[in-house]
Write a protein that holds these residues in place. Structure first.
Motif, PDB file in Angstrom:
ATOM      1  N   CYS B 111      30.441   4.744  18.103  1.00  0.00           N
ATOM      2  CA  CYS B 111      30.274   3.553  18.923  1.00  0.00           C
ATOM      3  C   CYS B 111      28.990   2.819  18.548  1.00  0.00           C
ATOM      4  O   CYS B 111      28.959   1.597  18.532  1.00  0.00           O
ATOM      5  CB  CYS B 111      30.248   3.960  20.390  1.00  0.00           C
ATOM      6  N   GLU B 118      35.473  -0.220  19.663  1.00  0.00           N
ATOM      7  CA  GLU B 118      36.620  -1.070  19.385  1.00  0.00           C
ATOM      8  C   GLU B 118      37.109  -0.928  17.948  1.00  0.00           C
ATOM      9  O   GLU B 118      37.959  -1.683  17.505  1.00  0.00           O
ATOM     10  CB  GLU B 118      36.270  -2.532  19.706  1.00  0.00           C
ATOM     11  N   SER B 147      39.876  -3.486  22.632  1.00  0.00           N
ATOM     12  CA  SER B 147      40.228  -2.514  21.594  1.00  0.00           C
ATOM     13  C   SER B 147      41.713  -2.453  21.281  1.00  0.00           C
ATOM     14  O   SER B 147      42.110  -1.826  20.303  1.00  0.00           O
ATOM     15  CB  SER B 147      39.762  -1.126  22.027  1.00  0.00           C
ATOM     16  N   GLU B 151      43.783  -0.709  18.107  1.00  0.00           N
ATOM     17  CA  GLU B 151      44.551   0.506  18.396  1.00  0.00           C
ATOM     18  C   GLU B 151      45.995   0.349  17.942  1.00  0.00           C
ATOM     19  O   GLU B 151      46.606   1.270  17.394  1.00  0.00           O
ATOM     20  CB  GLU B 151      44.518   0.807  19.898  1.00  0.00           C
ATOM     21  N   CYS B 208      43.635  -0.739  28.803  1.00  0.00           N
ATOM     22  CA  CYS B 208      42.426  -1.541  28.692  1.00  0.00           C
ATOM     23  C   CYS B 208      42.471  -2.616  29.761  1.00  0.00           C
ATOM     24  O   CYS B 208      43.521  -2.922  30.298  1.00  0.00           O
ATOM     25  CB  CYS B 208      42.324  -2.165  27.309  1.00  0.00           C
ATOM     26  N   SER B 222      41.463  -8.131  15.536  1.00  0.00           N
ATOM     27  CA  SER B 222      40.905  -7.032  14.749  1.00  0.00           C
ATOM     28  C   SER B 222      40.898  -7.379  13.272  1.00  0.00           C
ATOM     29  O   SER B 222      41.762  -8.114  12.784  1.00  0.00           O
ATOM     30  CB  SER B 222      41.730  -5.759  14.954  1.00  0.00           C
ATOM     31  N   ASN B 381      29.842  -1.086  16.121  1.00  0.00           N
ATOM     32  CA  ASN B 381      30.558   0.158  15.847  1.00  0.00           C
ATOM     33  C   ASN B 381      30.521   0.386  14.341  1.00  0.00           C
ATOM     34  O   ASN B 381      30.511  -0.567  13.571  1.00  0.00           O
ATOM     35  CB  ASN B 381      32.031   0.054  16.255  1.00  0.00           C
TER      36      ASN B 381
END
Lengths: 164, 399
Positions: B111, B118, B147, B151, B208, B222, B381
């Motif tokens: 993290c 994320e 996130s 994911e 989330c 992302s 991250n």
């Protein structure tokens, strides 16, 4: 004295929302829950409740806003300057944060749309802010207008969903 | 870890030569430091100080992949199968057998100083057999806004790629990967933040907060840097500002180019689409997003697109390893430095005689790079995948 040297700029964003005024206003006026419609707000905590009124509704209330990652800022501290349920006017100042928006003050006014008083609402958000050093006035206005427009677009989607 | 550090400190290895043709080299912000200094920085692990006022100090949470245990057993299992196949098959030539092993890998995701994790990492060795060749999938996804897009990429992209490659004609990798990324993007867009649809089970382990506040759904996206490794080729597909770097005979070769909004060709594409790039804490699309391509981020389309840039690189005997990582690493560690660190770790394990040693070396490399990034005050991250690309000998001892 220092701020008088800083160049300022102003602009307004207008959005017509297909929802009755009471519904639109009820979301906009919730000073303690900006994440309901503001796109880049992750969470909000009230710092002080201000004098009078219920929590988050009194003049002088201050909120600490946490912004989503990827956005060019992490947090913002904002104060409720004015909230009038009769004229449907809300005035908010930004008093802190790492977004480069200094001396920001916005006035949001909500009126029923002349087109259809019962089903349409016009939201007008006007603001003034210092132009950050190294940024042009044009870019500053573009950036802030953009954020406000995204927020009002989210508000339109939210009220549409709530009316189903 | 201490052992590796001690061993490495003893080495007197010259700095890796800089590849002057590398665009990444030209853009690097930090000087190449002597390797011993790098190790010292990491070994000492200086206390993390909150130099930047905008960042809140958070405890560093180090976490390997939750599936790491399965990953280890999978790799071991695949090794046995590979050796068995080689042993029993007379048709496999010596050259081919060198490449039939599953590459050793190491990975870490931390993290760091960010409030939330994320990033996501996807490791799928032998995810596809094609033309009698084993294909391996590695991906790093750096999410923003929330996130769940990263994911979803971790869960689904390898399967989407597999299905596309299975129907691929000859070796049209670029077209195939572009199609795969577009399908991934469509998939994250269509599912309203993983809300239960038609009674379908929710795929996310933890819900989330986007479920509760749907306005934020559109502002989630992302990066995706993906590598498909075959016995003969390395295919890298990149969308966003994560990065893939090949270490070949001590030289760092970037296999991807970051999608920054002020990259000249990206700037032109955005402007022609009617968008605008504004400098607000860096170059940002509409002043908001610091990358020009991403999976998701519907509200910024068509300025921010999910199309990857694809490179296909032939493997050579000089290939040492491949590094995939998020910008939490690359923002503070130059390609050449990362390459040097990984190389030292791999050399410490010898020439790959022992499969377990090679595996540990990759893990050490990933961990060391992560610690280096944190020591250099990375504010993001950090996710790292190191893939050992060296050839393995036939007489590999059974572990």
């Amino acid at each position: 004295m220092e701020s008088s040297k800083q160049k300022r700029c102003r602009s307004s964003v207008v959005e017509t929302i297909e929802a009755p005024l009471p519904l639109v206003w009820s979301i906009l006026r919730s000073f303690d829950k900006p994440q309901a419609y503001q796109r880049f707000v992750k969470s909000c905590t009230m710092r002080s409740g201000g004098g009078g009124g219920k929590g988050g509704e009194g003049k002088g209330s201050v909120r600490d806003v946490t912004l989503v990652s990827g956005f060019p800022a992490d947090f913002s501290t904002e104060r409720l300057e004015e909230l009038d349920d009769e004229s449907h006017v809300m005035v908010v100042s930004i008093i802190g944060g790492n977004h480069r928006l200094v001396n920001y003050k916005s006035k949001t006014k909500v009126v029923a749309s002349p087109e259809d008083m019962a089903k349409k609402t016009v939201v007008v958000e006007s603001y003034v802010v210092d132009v950050p050093e190294g940024t042009s006035e044009e870019d500053t206005i573009f950036f802030v207008d953009n954020i406000i427009r995204y927020n009002l677009t989210s508000l339109a989607k939210l009220t549409k969903k709530m009316m189903k | 870890m201490a052992g590796i550090c001690c061993g490495v400190v003893g080495e007197t290895e010259p700095a890796a030569p800089v590849d002057s043709t590398s665009r990444a080299s030209l853009r690097r912000r930090l000087d190449l430091l002597p390797s011993i200094k790098i190790v010292a920085d990491s070994a000492v692990a200086p206390p993390l100080e909150n130099c930047r006022k905008r960042q809140k100090r958070e405890t560093v949470v180090l976490s390997t992949l939750p599936g790491n245990l399965d990953l280890d057993s999978n790799v071991r299992s695949e090794n046995k199968k590979a050796r068995s196949a080689v042993t029993n098959s007379n048709s496999v030539t010596e050259a081919e057998s060198f490449f039939s092993d599953v590459p050793k890998i190491g990975t870490t995701s931390v993290c760091g100083r960010r409030r939330d994790m994320e990033d996501a990492v996807s490791i799928h060795p032998s995810f596809l057999q094609r033309n009698s060749e084993n294909h391996h999938f590695y991906g790093v996804f750096d999410g923003h806004g929330c996130s769940h897009v990263a994911e979803k990429c971790r869960e689904r992209l390898h399967d989407i790629v597999k299905k596309e490659v299975e129907v691929m004609a000859s070796d049209e990798w670029t077209e195939t990967m572009v199609k795969s990324f577009q399908k991934m993007d469509k998939e994250v867009s269509q599912r309203e933040c993983n809300l239960v649809v038609n009674g379908a089970t929710r795929s996310m382990k933890n819900s989330c907060r986007c479920e509760l506040q749907s306005p934020q759904c559109d502002a989630v996206g992302s990066t995706a840097v993906v590598s498909v490794v075959t016995p003969e080729k390395i295919i890298v597909s990149n969308c966003g500002d994560s990065r893939a770097v090949l270490c070949r005979n001590g030289v760092a070769i970037p296999l991807s180019v970051d999608h920054k909004p002020d990259r000249p060709d990206e700037l032109i594409r955005i402007q022609q689409a009617g968008g605008r790039v504004i400098y607000w804490d860096g170059a940002r699309v509409l002043g908001v997003l610091a990358m020009s391509r991403a999976i998701g981020d519907n509200y910024l389309k068509p300025y921010v697109i999910p199309d990857p840039e694809v490179t296909v690189t032939d493997r050579t005997d000089e290939d040492e390893c491949l590094i995939l990582a998020s910008d939490g690493l690359w923002d503070v560690v130059p390609n050449e430095t990362a390459c040097g660190v990984a190389r030292m770790c791999l050399r410490g394990a010898g020439a790959g005689d022992d499969s377990d040693a090679a595996h540990n070396a990759c893990s050490d490399a990933a961990l060391l790079l992560t610690k280096l990034a944190l020591a250099r005050q990375s504010s993001d991250n950090v996710s790292v995948v190191v893939v050992d690309l060296r050839k393995r000998r036939n007489n590999q001892a059974s572990s």
